[in-house]
Design an enzyme around this catalytic site. Structure first.
Site, PDB file in Angstrom:
ATOM      1  N   ASP A 123      45.815  24.897  41.018  1.00 20.59           N
ATOM      2  CA  ASP A 123      45.835  25.968  40.013  1.00 20.59           C
ATOM      3  C   ASP A 123      46.013  27.340  40.698  1.00 20.59           C
ATOM      4  OD1 ASP A 123      45.163  27.143  37.286  1.00 20.59           O
ATOM      5  OD2 ASP A 123      43.517  27.949  38.484  1.00 20.59           O
ATOM      6  N   LYS A 179      49.335  30.147  40.556  1.00 26.13           N
ATOM      7  CA  LYS A 179      49.238  31.598  40.324  1.00 26.13           C
ATOM      8  C   LYS A 179      49.850  32.366  41.495  1.00 26.13           C
ATOM      9  CE  LYS A 179      45.278  30.714  37.407  1.00 26.13           C
ATOM     10  NZ  LYS A 179      43.871  30.336  37.426  1.00 26.13           N
ATOM     11  N   GLY A 235      38.836  31.147  29.707  1.00 26.26           N
ATOM     12  CA  GLY A 235      38.005  31.248  28.503  1.00 26.26           C
ATOM     13  C   GLY A 235      38.884  31.471  27.288  1.00 26.26           C
TER      14      GLY A 235
HETATM   15  N1  HSE Z   1      40.846  26.206  35.699  1.00 27.72           N
HETATM   16  C1  HSE Z   1      41.200  27.598  35.796  1.00 27.72           C
HETATM   17  C2  HSE Z   1      40.078  28.338  36.497  1.00 27.72           C
HETATM   18  C3  HSE Z   1      41.475  28.130  34.415  1.00 27.72           C
HETATM   19  O1  HSE Z   1      39.058  27.729  36.816  1.00 27.72           O
HETATM   20  O2  HSE Z   1      40.223  29.517  36.791  1.00 27.72           O
HETATM   21  C4  HSE Z   1      42.336  29.336  34.363  1.00 27.72           C
HETATM   22  O3  HSE Z   1      43.648  29.109  34.817  1.00 27.72           O
END
Ligand code: HSE
Length: 322
Positions: free
Chosen positions: A211, A215, A307
């Site tokens: 994740d 980004k 959220g």
């Molecule tokens: N799983 C991600 C986090 C959610 O923990 O930041 C937001 O992309």
């Protein structure tokens, strides 16, 4: 402004609820679920939609139509802005990628919170938007509620970005924080992070750094005009970090954080020791990003990266900016 929402999951519901509660000057003409949709060219009654789908999917809503789906609603060109909020898939970007392509090719604006299409097809989708003279905005994909992309695009306009460093995954920050302060074990805390609703459906995406890497790719393409892809990121997750190591670091004035580092020639996600009084050293589910630029020097943003309403807020900011 007329908008159509594609995807009625957590973020989609958050966007609808906030538009209704804040009485925003936006007319929602369409909301699409999987193979169904609610449509009213005069504007859907959002109060009734929210009440009628409290504990059930959109397909159970009395006003739902089965003869209408996302592709049909996109081709009807019934909205100025289409808001694509289907779940993230970093393997092929679907179904979001095809939806966004169709929206932009039809000459409509697109807003998304879906990392998949932006990570995999960044340059293609940007070019398609520009060729059709429409906007394609995706602030919610990086840092949730925290302004990152729009901060540089709007407020730091004219600055040249030298590097970006930060915490862009709330789940791993929560795990590492709890390990440090309580010496608690990995799996117990991961379970709690899942209960908070911030972890990905497959939590290995969080703890293995996938994740955060997604980004990092978006930041590399956006701020450094790169053509970066997931395989270009040097990734190391947090699964081999032990509570003993985190506690030892803590006792010596440091925290262990999963840090994203992006520059012209750098693209990395790895655990790092951060001094406890450093601005990036935020705890719990918080995210933090430090952006180094030529004029403003350093700007650090801290906020909630996930959220329902936090992410919906970033989506709404993109809608209103269009
Ligand atoms: N799983 C991600 C986090 C959610 O923990 O930041 C937001 O992309």
């Amino acid at each position: 402004m007329k908008i159509c929402i594609i995807g009625y999951g957590t973020v989609g519901r958050g966007v609808v609820e906030l538009i209704h509660k804040k009485k925003l000057d936006v007319t929602v003409v369409g909301v699409c679920g999987r193979n169904c949709g609610v449509y009213d060219e005069e504007g859907i009654d959002l109060g009734s939609l929210i009440d009628g789908t409290k504990d059930v999917g959109l397909d159970k809503y009395p006003g739902v139509r089965r003869d209408i789906d996302a592709n049909k609603m996109i081709d009807m060109k019934c909205a100025d802005v289409y808001v694509e909020l289907t779940p993230t898939n970093v393997v092929d970007g679907e179904p979001g990628y095809s939806f966004i392509r169709r929206i932009l090719a039809n000459g409509c604006h697109a807003v998304t919170s879906n990392k998949g299409p932006v990570v995999l097809y960044y340059n293609e989708l940007r070019k398609l938007a520009s060729a059709n003279n429409v906007k394609f905005l995706y602030e919610a994909t990086v840092g949730g509620a925290m302004p990152v992309l729009n901060l540089v695009r709007e407020n730091l306009r004219g600055n040249r970005v030298a590097s970006v460093r930060g915490i862009l995954n709330g789940t791993t920050n929560y795990i590492l924080t709890r390990m440090g302060s309580e010496g608690a074990g990995f799996s117990q805390i991961l379970k709690e992070a899942q209960e908070l609703g911030i972890a990905e459906k497959d939590p290995s995406y969080d703890v293995d750094g996938v994740d955060a890497a997604a980004k990092a790719v978006i930041i590399a393409n956006e701020f450094f005009s790169r053509d970066a892809h997931m395989e270009d990121v040097d990734v190391c997750g947090i699964t081999r970090i032990t509570p003993e190591f985190v506690s030892l670091a803590w006792k010596n004035g440091f925290s262990v954080k999963l840090i994203v580092e992006v520059g012209r020639d750098v693209l990395r996600v790895a655990p790092r020791l951060i001094e406890r009084n450093h601005p990036l050293c935020v705890d719990g589910v918080l995210n933090a990003v430090n952006i180094t630029v030529d004029m403003a020097r350093e700007v650090t943003v801290v906020g909630y990266g996930a959220g329902k309403y936090e992410t919906a807020g970033a989506v709404i900011s993109d809608i209103l900016s269009i």
